[in-house]
Design an enzyme around this catalytic site. Structure first.
Site, PDB file in Angstrom:
ATOM      1  N   GLU A 147      -5.252   1.663  -1.277  1.00  0.00           N
ATOM      2  CA  GLU A 147      -5.326   0.458  -0.440  1.00  0.00           C
ATOM      3  C   GLU A 147      -4.246  -0.538  -0.836  1.00  0.00           C
ATOM      4  O   GLU A 147      -3.583  -1.142   0.011  1.00  0.00           O
ATOM      5  CB  GLU A 147      -6.701  -0.200  -0.583  1.00  0.00           C
ATOM      6  CG  GLU A 147      -7.852   0.660  -0.116  1.00  0.00           C
ATOM      7  CD  GLU A 147      -8.447   1.521  -1.221  1.00  0.00           C
ATOM      8  OE1 GLU A 147      -7.685   2.009  -2.096  1.00  0.00           O
ATOM      9  OE2 GLU A 147      -9.669   1.712  -1.210  1.00  0.00           O
TER      10      GLU A 147
ATOM     11  N   ASN B 221      -3.083   6.692  -3.624  1.00  0.00           N
ATOM     12  CA  ASN B 221      -3.195   6.273  -5.018  1.00  0.00           C
ATOM     13  C   ASN B 221      -2.084   6.926  -5.842  1.00  0.00           C
ATOM     14  O   ASN B 221      -1.651   8.055  -5.566  1.00  0.00           O
ATOM     15  CB  ASN B 221      -4.579   6.556  -5.599  1.00  0.00           C
ATOM     16  CG  ASN B 221      -5.048   7.983  -5.478  1.00  0.00           C
ATOM     17  OD1 ASN B 221      -4.666   8.695  -4.551  1.00  0.00           O
ATOM     18  ND2 ASN B 221      -5.873   8.419  -6.394  1.00  0.00           N
ATOM     19  N   ILE B 222      -1.612   6.159  -6.810  1.00  0.00           N
ATOM     20  CA  ILE B 222      -0.499   6.593  -7.660  1.00  0.00           C
ATOM     21  C   ILE B 222      -0.921   6.370  -9.105  1.00  0.00           C
ATOM     22  O   ILE B 222      -1.016   5.221  -9.565  1.00  0.00           O
ATOM     23  CB  ILE B 222       0.787   5.792  -7.350  1.00  0.00           C
ATOM     24  CG1 ILE B 222       1.151   5.898  -5.864  1.00  0.00           C
ATOM     25  CG2 ILE B 222       1.942   6.295  -8.228  1.00  0.00           C
ATOM     26  CD1 ILE B 222       2.240   4.923  -5.417  1.00  0.00           C
TER      27      ILE B 222
ATOM     28  N   CYS C 293      -4.226   1.806  -6.556  1.00  0.00           N
ATOM     29  CA  CYS C 293      -5.090   2.393  -5.532  1.00  0.00           C
ATOM     30  C   CYS C 293      -4.338   2.559  -4.206  1.00  0.00           C
ATOM     31  O   CYS C 293      -3.365   1.845  -3.924  1.00  0.00           O
ATOM     32  CB  CYS C 293      -6.288   1.507  -5.279  1.00  0.00           C
ATOM     33  SG  CYS C 293      -7.475   1.415  -6.626  1.00  0.00           S
TER      34      CYS C 293
ATOM     35  N   CYS D 188      -8.896  -4.280  -5.030  1.00  0.00           N
ATOM     36  CA  CYS D 188      -8.350  -4.102  -3.675  1.00  0.00           C
ATOM     37  C   CYS D 188      -9.027  -5.037  -2.681  1.00  0.00           C
ATOM     38  O   CYS D 188      -8.373  -5.569  -1.770  1.00  0.00           O
ATOM     39  CB  CYS D 188      -8.496  -2.647  -3.236  1.00  0.00           C
ATOM     40  SG  CYS D 188      -7.393  -1.525  -4.118  1.00  0.00           S
TER      41      CYS D 188
END
Ligand code: THU
Length: 131
Positions: free
Chosen positions: A55, A42-43, A53, A89
């Site tokens: 994913e 996650n960023i 996220c 996601c």
């Protein structure tokens, strides 16, 4: 690649998580059908909403490299819990993955995990076939 190896990849991915606002660190490892593993974390962002996220980071890395077919994703969060993918996601997964065959591995620890199909986590999905 077996499930424990994919989980290990997710733990490696989590090390790069950038989550200074939530302190909720997530790692994901996406297995393409050709055997390539794409890692994602996650960023977060000071403006909050641009946050990505783990994913989706993994999926967007993979798709941008030309991958289109996938068999599984392992996800691990910190603090330890079975971290399930958010709705956005799940929808991204539904664009590229077979609902009945794509496996989503929620790893609470490196050996304690749950496995779901995408269909179980996203019933009655809106997919490319819906158009
Ligand atoms: N997050 C993920 O990366 N994956 C999930 O499945 C759930 C949530 C991230 C987004 C945000 O950076 C932090 O976790 C808290 O929501």
């Amino acid at each position: 690649m077996d499930v424990l190896e994919l989980i290990e990849e997710a733990y490696e991915a989590k090390k790069n998580s950038y989550a200074p606002y939530s302190n909720f660190h997530v790692g994901a490892a996406l297995l393409a059908e050709d055997g390539t593993v794409y890692r994602g974390c996650n960023i977060e962002n000071a403006a909050y909403s641009p946050t990505n996220c783990a994913e989706r980071t993994a999926f967007f890395k993979a798709v941008s490299e030309g991958a289109r077919t996938f068999s599984a994703i392992a996800i691990t969060g910190d603090p330890k819990a079975y971290v399930a993918p958010c709705g956005v996601c799940r929808q991204v997964m539904a664009e590229f993955c077979d609902l009945k065959n794509f496996r989503i591995v929620l790893a609470k620890t490196k050996t304690d995990y749950q496995v779901y199909t995408l269909e179980e986590l996203l019933p009655k999905a809106f997919t490319p076939e819906s158009l």
